[in-house]
Design a protein around this motif. Structure first.
Motif, mmCIF file in Angstrom:
data_model
loop_
_atom_site.group_PDB
_atom_site.id
_atom_site.type_symbol
_atom_site.label_atom_id
_atom_site.label_comp_id
_atom_site.label_asym_id
_atom_site.label_seq_id
_atom_site.Cartn_x
_atom_site.Cartn_y
_atom_site.Cartn_z
ATOM 1 N N LYS A 130 0.849 -1.190 0.000
ATOM 2 C CA LYS A 130 0.000 0.000 0.000
ATOM 3 C C LYS A 130 0.888 1.244 0.000
ATOM 4 O O LYS A 130 1.763 1.398 0.865
ATOM 5 N N VAL A 165 1.957 4.705 0.954
ATOM 6 C CA VAL A 165 1.646 5.562 2.099
ATOM 7 C C VAL A 165 2.200 6.971 1.943
ATOM 8 O O VAL A 165 1.879 7.849 2.740
ATOM 9 N N THR A 218 3.829 0.127 2.525
ATOM 10 C CA THR A 218 3.771 -0.719 3.707
ATOM 11 C C THR A 218 2.944 -1.950 3.363
ATOM 12 O O THR A 218 2.074 -1.900 2.491
ATOM 13 N N PHE A 266 4.923 6.767 7.393
ATOM 14 C CA PHE A 266 4.560 5.370 7.608
ATOM 15 C C PHE A 266 3.592 5.192 8.782
ATOM 16 O O PHE A 266 2.780 4.284 8.783
ATOM 17 N N ASN A 321 -0.965 9.047 9.704
ATOM 18 C CA ASN A 321 -1.739 9.263 8.491
ATOM 19 C C ASN A 321 -2.113 10.749 8.326
ATOM 20 O O ASN A 321 -3.281 11.096 8.202
ATOM 21 N N SER A 329 1.238 13.233 2.852
ATOM 22 C CA SER A 329 1.456 12.355 1.713
ATOM 23 C C SER A 329 2.850 12.524 1.117
ATOM 24 O O SER A 329 3.293 11.683 0.348
#
Length: 148
Positions: free
Chosen positions: A65, A67, A85, A126, A129, A132
């Motif tokens: 995915k 991240v 990740t 990582f 959240n 970006s």
């Protein structure tokens, strides 16, 4: 137009043991970091991270995915590192390759490692959240980091 180099990195997280796979790099970018490498000509980015992880760890990852992105400009070249990740992997871990030693570390012990230069700055992508991208540039001999 500036020259661009594409790279990748993947945090492999073992849910069963609350551990993260680390590569203690001994060639370029010495120190501890997540495994990864360069995107080859005519290779997709996802295929490149799967290939690099297999080469450097012996593990086959699935469902990586994205991240975030780390990018920096050095000597007129922009390097773009796509950060992934996954918790989905199989195979037998290779203890060491010509790139360095690979080993599991408990997530709670991650902060105690001697990181490769600049690696610690990208860890929030990582684990938090919130962003970006982390963009890095050198100003008067000091590396600056901006989160987007």
């Amino acid at each position: 137009m500036e020259k661009v180099i594409l790279t990748n990195m993947c945090m492999i997280y073992d849910l069963n043991n609350d551990s993260i796979l680390i590569e203690e790099r001994k060639k370029s970018w010495k120190g501890n970091a997540f495994p990864g490498g360069h995107v080859e000509d005519k290779e997709s980015i996802v295929d490149s991270v799967i290939r690099e992880i297999k080469e450097e760890t012996g593990l086959t990852i699935k469902n990586p995915k994205l991240v975030g992105v780390r990018d920096w400009i050095e000597d007129g070249t922009r390097t773009v590192s796509l950060l992934f990740t996954t918790t989905d992997f199989e195979g037998s871990l290779i203890d060491e390759t010509d790139e360095g030693r690979v080993y599991w570390v408990k997530r709670s012990e991650l902060d105690k490692l001697d990181y490769a230069y600049g690696f610690k700055a990208q860890l929030p992508l990582f684990f938090e959240n919130k962003w970006s991208e982390i963009f890095s540039y050198e100003e008067n001999g000091i590396w600056k980091y901006i989160f987007y």
